[in-house]
Design a protein around this motif. Structure first.
Motif, short mmCIF file in Angstrom:
data_model
loop_
_atom_site.label_atom_id
_atom_site.label_comp_id
_atom_site.label_asym_id
_atom_site.label_seq_id
_atom_site.Cartn_x
_atom_site.Cartn_y
_atom_site.Cartn_z
N ASP A 21 0.91 -1.34 -0.33
CA ASP A 21 0.31 0.13 -0.02
C ASP A 21 0.96 1.36 -0.29
N GLU A 22 0.21 1.74 -0.61
CA GLU A 22 1.02 3.87 -0.29
C GLU A 22 0.25 4.45 0.46
N THR A 23 0.86 4.90 1.12
CA THR A 23 0.51 5.94 2.20
C THR A 23 1.36 7.67 1.91
N TYR A 24 0.79 9.42 2.01
CA TYR A 24 0.98 9.95 1.85
C TYR A 24 2.10 10.94 2.82
N ILE A 25 3.11 11.18 2.31
CA ILE A 25 4.05 12.32 3.35
C ILE A 25 4.82 13.49 2.02
N LYS A 26 4.38 14.50 3.82
CA LYS A 26 4.34 16.32 3.13
C LYS A 26 5.85 16.00 2.83
N VAL A 27 6.37 16.69 1.85
CA VAL A 27 7.61 16.68 1.56
C VAL A 27 7.44 18.40 1.25
N ARG A 28 8.29 19.55 1.33
CA ARG A 28 8.57 20.60 1.41
C ARG A 28 7.10 21.55 0.61
N GLY A 29 5.75 21.03 1.76
CA GLY A 29 4.62 21.18 1.40
C GLY A 29 3.49 20.70 0.43
N LYS A 30 4.59 19.70 0.01
CA LYS A 30 3.37 19.09 -1.26
C LYS A 30 3.59 17.34 -0.53
N TRP A 31 2.10 16.83 -1.37
CA TRP A 31 1.91 15.56 -1.04
C TRP A 31 3.49 14.73 -2.18
N ASN A 32 3.92 13.73 -1.13
CA ASN A 32 5.06 12.82 -1.84
C ASN A 32 4.68 11.26 -1.50
N TYR A 33 4.39 10.45 -1.91
CA TYR A 33 3.42 9.10 -1.37
C TYR A 33 5.12 7.69 -1.41
N MET A 45 7.26 16.41 13.55
CA MET A 45 8.20 16.89 13.35
C MET A 45 7.82 18.06 13.46
N VAL A 46 7.69 18.92 13.24
CA VAL A 46 8.00 21.02 13.63
C VAL A 46 8.51 20.52 11.86
N GLY A 47 7.26 21.76 11.49
CA GLY A 47 8.20 22.35 10.28
C GLY A 47 7.81 20.71 9.08
N GLY A 48 7.65 19.88 9.34
CA GLY A 48 8.10 18.80 8.62
C GLY A 48 8.96 18.56 7.48
N PHE A 49 9.57 17.92 7.16
CA PHE A 49 10.29 17.59 5.82
C PHE A 49 10.90 18.62 4.65
N LYS A 50 11.65 19.26 4.63
CA LYS A 50 12.16 20.28 3.61
C LYS A 50 13.38 19.62 2.33
N SER A 51 13.07 18.59 2.96
CA SER A 51 13.43 17.72 1.15
C SER A 51 13.48 16.67 0.78
N PHE A 52 13.60 16.27 -0.15
CA PHE A 52 13.17 15.01 -0.78
C PHE A 52 14.19 13.97 -0.17
N ARG A 53 15.58 14.75 0.30
CA ARG A 53 16.90 13.89 0.27
C ARG A 53 16.49 13.78 1.55
N SER A 54 16.59 14.92 2.21
CA SER A 54 16.05 14.41 3.60
C SER A 54 15.09 13.41 4.29
N ALA A 55 14.37 13.70 3.93
CA ALA A 55 12.88 12.68 3.49
C ALA A 55 12.96 11.14 3.53
N ALA A 56 13.84 11.10 2.80
CA ALA A 56 14.22 9.34 2.27
C ALA A 56 14.74 8.87 2.54
N ILE A 57 16.03 9.60 3.56
CA ILE A 57 16.64 9.01 4.73
C ILE A 57 16.17 9.28 6.46
N THR A 58 15.22 10.21 6.44
CA THR A 58 14.90 9.82 7.70
C THR A 58 14.19 8.91 8.40
N LEU A 59 13.01 8.94 6.46
CA LEU A 59 12.01 7.89 6.73
C LEU A 59 12.86 6.60 6.88
N ALA A 60 13.98 6.20 6.66
CA ALA A 60 14.35 4.63 6.66
C ALA A 60 15.10 4.21 7.76
N GLY A 61 15.22 6.00 8.59
CA GLY A 61 16.01 5.38 10.17
C GLY A 61 14.27 5.30 10.64
#
Length: 240
Positions: free
Chosen positions: A83-95, A190-206
């Motif tokens: 399944d997919e879920t929504y994750i907001k990165v720089r104010g936009k929904w990513n999956y 997370m205050v303010g959410g993710f600021k970049s796709f790369r940081s989001a991908a790494i943090t989500l991996a953690g």
């Protein structure tokens, strides 16, 4: 005064002790803490470190920690729920594509900016690569059409995909939808959410790594997790 790092080459030229770096990264991906929370908690211990430094530690060390933990990963079942879920990165929904087996153990995950056929194919390829030599026997999907089309195209890419039973069952997929909640709860803190796709991908991996540890998806030989002591001791064993 901090001591020079001597434990591991990955900490070479770091001003802070390896134990402090590992503690901050471990706490950040495991608990609902912000970088500023960790900055304040370290200050209470007499350690002056900025929140931006902790952010850099997470970006630098999560991929290495994940790689070391994966040496002890237990194989998952061959019946997958995807399944997919929504994750907001720089104010936009990513999956965030995710899969668990029928016992709720994490199979794999992948963050994508879209949820088209190519994104689904990329996820299935990644999930397969982490499971080989074992292939999935069954894959349960929701009604999202691109995911079904992606598996049909993969059958042309590798005939072994033809042996995989693909089915749609909302009841069976409740398992993966419930598993999303742990990831979503951590991201919500997370205050303010993710600021970049790369940081989001790494943090989500953690975050996914910490979630797998909670689900006891790693093995250090005979015995149960509690036989290896505290969470800190288990981490030390995995990173050694």
């Amino acid at each position: 005064m901090t001591k020079p790092i001597v434990r591991d080459l990955i900490y070479r030229r770091r001003r802070f002790d390896a134990e402090i770096i590992e503690l901050c990264v471990r706490w950040y991906i495991t608990y609902r803490l912000s970088y500023r929370d960790l900055q304040a908690m370290m200050a209470e211990r007499g350690i002056v470190v900025s929140h931006s430094t902790i952010l850099r530690w997470v970006s630098r060390y999560v991929p290495e920690f994940e790689k070391r933990w994966n040496r002890f990963a237990r194989p998952v079942n061959t019946s997958w729920r995807v399944d997919e879920t929504y994750i907001k990165v720089r104010g936009k929904w990513n999956y965030l594509y995710r899969a668990v087996d029928k016992h709720g153990k994490t199979v794999d995950f992948l963050l994508r900016p879209d949820r088209g056929i190519a994104a689904a194919q990329a996820f299935f390829r990644k999930a397969l690569s982490t499971s080989l030599p074992r292939w999935p026997r069954k894959i349960t999907l929701d009604g999202h059409v691109p995911s079904h089309l992606a598996l049909r195209l993969l059958r042309q890419e590798d005939p072994k995909w033809k042996n995989v039973e693909v089915r749609s069952n909302q009841y069976l997929n409740n398992l993966i939808e419930q598993d999303h909640r742990a990831i979503k709860r951590r991201c919500a803190a997370m205050v303010g959410g993710f600021k970049s796709f790369r940081s989001a991908a790494i943090t989500l991996a953690g975050i996914e790594l910490a979630h797998r540890i909670r689900k006891r998806q790693f093995s250090f030989g005979r015995g149960r997790y509690q036989n290896f002591g505290s969470l800190k001791q288990i981490w030390n064993r995995a990173l050694a």
